[in-house]
Design a protein around this motif. Structure first.
Motif, short mmCIF file in Angstrom:
data_model
loop_
_atom_site.label_atom_id
_atom_site.label_comp_id
_atom_site.label_asym_id
_atom_site.label_seq_id
_atom_site.Cartn_x
_atom_site.Cartn_y
_atom_site.Cartn_z
N LEU A 37 53.37 36.77 32.15
CA LEU A 37 52.60 37.87 32.71
C LEU A 37 51.46 37.32 33.59
CD1 LEU A 37 52.33 40.12 29.53
CD2 LEU A 37 53.92 40.40 31.44
N PHE A 38 50.94 38.22 34.42
CA PHE A 38 49.82 37.86 35.29
C PHE A 38 48.81 39.01 35.31
CE2 PHE A 38 47.69 37.58 39.46
CZ PHE A 38 47.18 36.30 39.36
N CYS A 39 47.53 38.68 35.09
CA CYS A 39 46.47 39.69 35.07
C CYS A 39 45.90 39.82 36.48
CB CYS A 39 45.38 39.29 34.08
SG CYS A 39 43.98 40.44 34.05
N GLU A 40 46.06 41.00 37.06
CA GLU A 40 45.58 41.21 38.44
C GLU A 40 44.06 41.28 38.51
OE1 GLU A 40 46.80 41.22 41.29
OE2 GLU A 40 48.94 41.15 40.93
N LYS A 41 43.43 41.63 37.41
CA LYS A 41 41.97 41.73 37.42
C LYS A 41 41.32 40.35 37.35
CE LYS A 41 38.00 43.76 35.00
NZ LYS A 41 37.55 44.60 33.87
N ASP A 42 41.77 39.53 36.39
CA ASP A 42 41.18 38.20 36.20
C ASP A 42 41.91 37.12 36.97
OD1 ASP A 42 39.35 39.33 34.47
OD2 ASP A 42 40.60 38.97 32.70
N LEU A 43 43.06 37.50 37.63
CA LEU A 43 43.88 36.53 38.36
C LEU A 43 44.22 35.35 37.45
CD1 LEU A 43 42.05 36.50 41.83
CD2 LEU A 43 44.04 37.84 41.13
N GLU A 44 44.84 35.67 36.30
CA GLU A 44 45.10 34.67 35.26
C GLU A 44 46.52 34.85 34.72
OE1 GLU A 44 43.19 33.28 30.96
OE2 GLU A 44 42.35 34.97 32.07
N ALA B 178 54.10 39.49 40.53
CA ALA B 178 52.77 39.05 40.99
C ALA B 178 52.89 37.96 42.04
CB ALA B 178 51.94 38.57 39.81
N ALA B 179 53.82 37.02 41.78
CA ALA B 179 53.98 35.92 42.73
C ALA B 179 54.45 36.42 44.09
CB ALA B 179 54.97 34.90 42.18
N ALA B 180 55.40 37.40 44.08
CA ALA B 180 55.88 37.94 45.35
C ALA B 180 54.76 38.61 46.12
CB ALA B 180 57.01 38.93 45.08
N SER B 181 53.92 39.35 45.40
CA SER B 181 52.80 40.04 46.06
C SER B 181 51.81 39.05 46.65
CB SER B 181 52.10 40.96 45.06
OG SER B 181 50.95 41.53 45.64
N HIS B 182 51.40 38.05 45.87
CA HIS B 182 50.40 37.09 46.35
C HIS B 182 50.97 36.15 47.40
CE1 HIS B 182 46.92 37.89 43.70
NE2 HIS B 182 47.84 38.35 42.86
N ARG B 183 52.27 35.84 47.29
CA ARG B 183 52.88 35.00 48.32
C ARG B 183 52.86 35.72 49.67
NH1 ARG B 183 56.79 33.45 45.72
NH2 ARG B 183 56.29 31.24 45.42
N GLY B 184 53.09 37.03 49.64
CA GLY B 184 53.02 37.80 50.88
C GLY B 184 51.62 37.79 51.47
N MET B 185 50.61 37.94 50.58
CA MET B 185 49.22 37.91 51.06
C MET B 185 48.87 36.55 51.65
SD MET B 185 46.93 40.13 48.37
CE MET B 185 47.48 39.26 46.92
#
Length: 412
Positions: free
Chosen positions: A105-112, A135-142
């Motif tokens: 899992l990945f916490c979007e608030k704490d980025l952890e 989460a990885a797909a979202s952040h990779r796009g960013m």
């Protein structure tokens, strides 16, 4: 993580600071920095005499560069590392440090990154948790979108840096040109202007040093800004090559690095258009008369009683009075003031006095310079000069010695 950091550092050492790609045909400058041969020659295109290092601005004396064979072989080896590194990463499955379970899992608030056990802990119960893949797909796009923006920003900074280097040499060329013009002008004036020439040359040296120091400092700031952008871009690109877990690990430091990316201000390179200011009477009487001619008339209210003024108020004739002399004749010279006065600027007028002889005098006033100069216009020679500090309005004054002869003052 130590392996990843060391690998990133090794890849940075094998990269060209100009194109940010792996070094191609690497060469080394005399200050010890390495570049692609084509990149450094393109950066120095159009420069002469001195060639600044794009990293430290060290002024290389010529274009001679040393090929770095060892660095070439090292770069070729480094190019093969990412695939080997990817295999190693896939074999290592990271675990939660707290619960020793697989991170899913990945916490979007704490980025952890978290494990399933972390979901039920009190620290993350009410926080948005999403699967690692999502989460990885979202952040990779960013990150990819940010790469494009940062690459464009870096390109603009590169162009800005190149312009700053060109401006430095343009300033030096302008100053050299003005110094040559100054030397040519000084050869035509009299010996006593040598002191002024030295003062002007010193001012040029001070201005040159001041502007060059500011441009170099500004160039250093831009170079440092460029280095920071390059480092951030390298980190982002490295992140995009990692596994999902590796990408999300420490992602906060990457996002925090986006801030404080404002490009340094560009220093204006404008120079004063007039770097020297010789006294105008050295430009030649004819040119001075044409440029600064003042149209004067005489003031009847200030004229001596023995003056007879013409209708155009540009000349007076002195007549010796009949009979007993006027008491004023015994205490003052026959004189008259101009109707016009001056409290600024440069002005030139000529006066002709006829009588037993015919002198023609030119008068030049430079109010700001605090100088009044007199010239014999018959032989075009310099007669006398008065230097002072003028703070009030100056009125031209015309006077002759008392004489029984008939004299005429005529404003040319």
């Amino acid at each position: 993580m130590a392996f990843a950091a060391s690998l990133a550092k090794l890849q940075a050492e094998a990269s060209c600071p100009i194109c940010l790609d792996y070094l191609r045909d690497p060469v080394t400058t005399e200050c010890g920095h390495n570049f692609c041969s084509s990149c450094i020659h393109q950066r120095w295109e159009g420069l002469q005499d001195t060639f600044p290092c794009p990293v430290c601005l060290h002024h290389c004396r010529d274009r001679s560069l040393m090929k770095n064979i060892q660095l070439y072989h090292m770069t070729e080896t480094v190019k093969q590392i990412p695939s080997m590194r990817g295999k190693r990463k896939r074999q290592e499955e990271p675990l939660c440090k707290k619960h020793r379970e697989v991170l899913t899992l990945f916490c979007e608030k704490d980025l952890e990154l978290l494990c399933a056990q972390c979901r039920v802990s009190s620290d993350h119960q009410d926080q948005p948790l999403i699967p690692i893949e999502e989460a990885a797909a979202s952040h990779r796009g960013m990150l990819k979108r940010n790469i494009e923006a940062k690459a464009s920003h870096l390109e603009n900074v590169e162009m800005l840096y190149k312009n700053e280097v060109e401006n430095t040499w343009e300033v030096k060329r302008k100053i050299e040109k003005w110094r040559e013009e100054l030397d040519n002008e000084c050869k035509e004036i009299k010996c006593f202007l040598a002191i002024q020439q030295n003062e002007i040359d010193n001012n040029l040296l001070i201005e040159e040093k001041d502007v060059e120091e500011k441009l170099i400092e500004n160039g250093r700031q831009i170079s440092y800004h460029r280095f920071r952008l390059s480092s951030l871009l390298s980190k982002i690109e490295e992140k995009c090559l990692q596994t999902d877990e590796g990408l999300l690990t420490g992602i906060e430091s990457i996002h925090n690095g986006y801030g404080n990316q404002e490009t340094p201000a560009v220093l204006s390179c404008d120079l004063r258009t007039e770097t020297y200011n010789l006294p105008p009477h050295y430009l030649g009487l004819h040119k001075m008369f044409r440029m600064f001619q003042a149209c004067l008339t005489l003031d009847p209210e200030t004229a001596h009683p023995n003056f007879i003024m013409s209708r155009d108020k540009r000349s007076v004739t002195y007549r010796t009075p009949n009979g007993f002399p006027n008491p004023q004749d015994l205490t003052s010279y026959p004189a008259v003031l101009s109707s016009e006065g001056f409290d600024a600027g440069r002005h030139f007028w000529a006066v002709e006095v006829t009588g037993t002889e015919q002198p023609k005098i030119g008068i030049f006033l430079d109010y700001e310079l605090g100088e009044v100069s007199f010239y014999n216009l018959n032989n075009r020679s310099y007669l006398h000069g008065i230097t002072d500090t003028f703070t009030e309005k100056l009125m031209p004054y015309f006077s002759i010695a008392s004489s029984s002869a008939s004299l005429i003052i005529y404003i040319v």
